[in-house]
Design an enzyme around this catalytic site. Structure first.
Site, PDB file in Angstrom:
ATOM      1  N   LYS B  78       0.846  -1.193   0.000  1.00  0.00           N
ATOM      2  CA  LYS B  78       0.000   0.000   0.000  1.00  0.00           C
ATOM      3  C   LYS B  78       0.883   1.244   0.000  1.00  0.00           C
ATOM      4  O   LYS B  78       1.925   1.269   0.682  1.00  0.00           O
ATOM      5  CB  LYS B  78      -0.898  -0.020   1.249  1.00  0.00           C
ATOM      6  CG  LYS B  78      -1.942   1.104   1.299  1.00  0.00           C
ATOM      7  CD  LYS B  78      -2.850   0.983   2.535  1.00  0.00           C
ATOM      8  CE  LYS B  78      -3.956   2.026   2.517  1.00  0.00           C
ATOM      9  NZ  LYS B  78      -4.845   1.936   3.699  1.00  0.00           N
ATOM     10  N   SER B 158      -9.981   2.063   2.767  1.00  0.00           N
ATOM     11  CA  SER B 158      -9.060   2.762   1.907  1.00  0.00           C
ATOM     12  C   SER B 158      -8.074   1.874   1.164  1.00  0.00           C
ATOM     13  O   SER B 158      -7.521   2.286   0.147  1.00  0.00           O
ATOM     14  CB  SER B 158      -8.272   3.781   2.725  1.00  0.00           C
ATOM     15  OG  SER B 158      -7.412   3.119   3.641  1.00  0.00           O
ATOM     16  N   SER B 182     -10.386  -0.021   7.043  1.00  0.00           N
ATOM     17  CA  SER B 182      -9.735   0.061   5.729  1.00  0.00           C
ATOM     18  C   SER B 182      -9.043  -1.206   5.259  1.00  0.00           C
ATOM     19  O   SER B 182      -8.598  -1.264   4.118  1.00  0.00           O
ATOM     20  CB  SER B 182      -8.702   1.195   5.717  1.00  0.00           C
ATOM     21  OG  SER B 182      -9.348   2.437   5.643  1.00  0.00           O
TER      22      SER B 182
END
Lengths: 95, 492
Positions: B78, B158, B182
């Site tokens: 990420k 997210s 998330s």
């Protein structure tokens, strides 16, 4: 509680975000929508409840007060938008 | 060698050790899959040269018999994790072309154990969002689509890029971060496994900060076993993060396959929310039946402050974000927009660099922390947080080992569907996950089945602090009963 246009401008200045005049009114509406929804917290009885200050019950660790890192100004400055002679450059702040 | 991308992480690890294929082959198979899947927009930066170099090093170590626990395993990271020499942006324009001169502790642990970096994954800007719509690189597509429809769906957020990359076989596992859901919400939306470990289990050092008392890193994988393997490598005490907890990291993999006979599983009545889709209610009941059939004891429990977790979160998280994001001032890194004076420079830089959702949250956070409002908002929210945590402590003290809930209130929705007028509608996605962050507990999302549109739904298990092992044992029971999720075949 709700905010008016002057509050929105004041908050934006505190947050150092420039807000075009055209964005003040929509932002006021959005912030008030969120604040209105948050208001339900007033139903909760919180008298005598300690606020959470640490997620896990632990003491913050202490370490010896000594220099453990540093000595690489070039690395620190490598991503600076404007730097010169080991200094970050900013617009003039004193006359 | 497309089939190499279909392996589980555990199968790949064992195959690499047994020299059935090389780390270079498995890296190349993934790099070519990534190239073909660019339309999904999961990777915002591909690092093929670094991947091949790391894979070659892995092959050398395997040849010498020095393989680490993740030797040769290709991963996606990420874009919230700082990667030394590799652009890291948190998917915000304000970080621009930031090249970290350091490595986050979590990713350093992964490379120490032999993993290979494939590239950086898309996410909502500064991890603020539930759809991956707020990324400055544009939205991510879910590899899943509704049956009979080509409408692009969100992968959740997210960590949307991480979820899509794992579900579309573009890596064997990925890192994510979870501040309000998330990891678990996108895992549920994509039919993958995602765990947010206990607060303090993974170091936050080198992870772009959103809300420091809630942020926690964790893995995305296609099986429960793979999540256990990856979490072990990511975890560990780190003196550079003062909230990192100095406890040993168990070999989580040994918990996978363990019997849950006699374990007490709590079913919280407050999670039966109004307008809950019947399929989610049905899946929840089904999940409870599976656990009962495996010998667990089901108990009805009450977590009375559940409904206040989300509004309290929307005070605490923006407040912490507004102070964490104060560092983006156009001076030390990232974007700078010139102004008439230094304050003008700050204001223009932050207005141009932050997207609308980030600006909204920074303004809310600034307001709730401002003089005269602190007690009414922030202090009250932190007290509510104490009550939420106490709810959990009470049921755990009564002998409950884990809590079963749905992971999300719906399946994946269409891109743009909830980007409309009311931000609160989007926030409600995290209604089942956010309590766990507020209390600092571990939570795992595991696929449970499909809805009427053929989209995956997830179940969430919540555990005691630092008892991720019970979550892995229990989640694997669900995985086995539900059958491994059959992921979509490439249409991209």
């Amino acid at each position: 509680m709700s905010v008016d246009a002057a509050d929105v401008r004041r908050i934006a200045h505190l947050a150092r975000i420039s807000l075009d005049e055209s964005r003040v009114e929509p932002m006021r509406g959005e912030i008030n929508g969120i604040l209105g929804w948050i208001e339900q917290l007033e139903e909760v009885k919180v008298e005598g409840v300690e606020p959470m200050t640490s997620v896990t019950p632990m003491k913050l660790p202490m370490r010896k007060d000594e220099v453990t890192d540093g000595g690489y100004a070039d690395k620190v400055l490598a991503n600076a938008p404007n730097a010169d002679d080991n200094f970050f450059l900013v617009p003039k702040v004193v006359e | 060698m497309a089939e190499l991308t279909r392996l589980t992480l555990a199968e790949a690890r064992d195959g690499l050790r047994g020299k059935k294929f090389s780390a270079r082959e498995i890296a190349d198979a993934h790099l070519s899959a990534i190239e073909k899947a660019r339309v999904l927009n999961a990777y915002i930066l591909e690092t093929p040269d670094r991947a091949r170099a790391m894979a070659a090093d892995s092959d050398a170590r395997i040849a010498k018999g020095e393989a680490g626990p993740l030797e040769g395993i290709p991963l996606g990271i990420k874009d919230l994790f700082a990667t030394e020499g590799v652009r890291t942006t948190a998917c915000s324009k304000i970080l621009g072309n930031f090249i970290p001169p350091y490595e986050s502790s979590v990713t350093a642990n992964l490379w120490r154990d032999g993993a290979v970096l494939l590239g950086k994954l898309n996410n909502d800007e500064f991890a603020m969002g539930s759809s991956n719509d707020t990324s400055c690189f544009g939205p991510v597509q879910n590899p899943w689509r509704r049956r009979g429809s080509n409408a692009p769906l969100v992968p959740g957020g997210s960590s949307g890029g991480s979820a899509t990359a794992v579900a579309a076989h573009l890596c064997l596992g990925a890192t994510g971060t979870d501040t309000g859901g998330s990891i678990r919400q996108p895992a549920a939306f994509t039919g993958t496994v995602g765990i947010k470990p206990t607060y303090g289990r993974c170091s936050r050092w080198g992870v772009v900060a959103f809300a420091s008392s809630l942020d926690q890193a964790g893995p995305f994988t296609r099986t429960v076993r793979d999540a256990a393997i990856l979490l072990r490598s990511m975890s560990g005490h780190d003196p550079k993060d003062s909230t990192s907890v100095d406890v040993g990291v168990p070999d989580f993999e040994t918990a996978v396959g363990k019997s849950i006979k006699g374990r007490k599983i709590g079913i919280p009545k407050e999670y039966r929310v109004p307008n809950m889709p019947t399929e989610i209610e049905k899946l929840w009941l089904q999940g409870a039946e599976w656990l009962k059939a495996a010998g667990a004891e089901l108990v009805d429990i009450s977590l009375p402050h559940t409904k206040y977790a989300l509004p309290a979160y929307y005070i605490v998280a923006p407040a912490e974000a507004s102070s964490n994001l104060a560092r983006y001032d156009g001076v030390r890194y990232g974007l700078r927009e010139d102004g008439a004076n230094i304050v003008g420079m700050y204001e223009k830089t932050r207005s141009a660099g932050f997207g609308p959702e980030v600006q909204r949250r920074v303004l809310i956070g600034t307001y709730v922390l401002s003089a005269g409002y602190y007690d009414a908002y922030y202090l009250r929210a932190q007290k509510v947080r104490t009550l939420i945590k106490r709810d959990f402590e009470t049921v755990f003290a009564d002998g409950v080992d884990a809590i079963l809930t749905p992971a999300t209130p719906s399946s994946a929705f269409a891109i743009g569907e909830k980007a409309g007028a009311d931000p609160v509608e989007m926030y409600l996605n995290d209604i089942f996950t956010v309590t766990v962050n507020m209390a600092g507990l571990p939570g795992i999302s595991v696929p449970g089945g499909l809805d009427e549109h053929g989209l995956p739904l997830g179940l969430q298990l919540i555990g005691r602090p630092f008892d991720e092992e019970t979550l892995f044992s229990t989640a694997e029971v669900i995985e086995r009963a539900a059958g491994r999720m059959k992921l979509p075949e490439p249409w991209w």
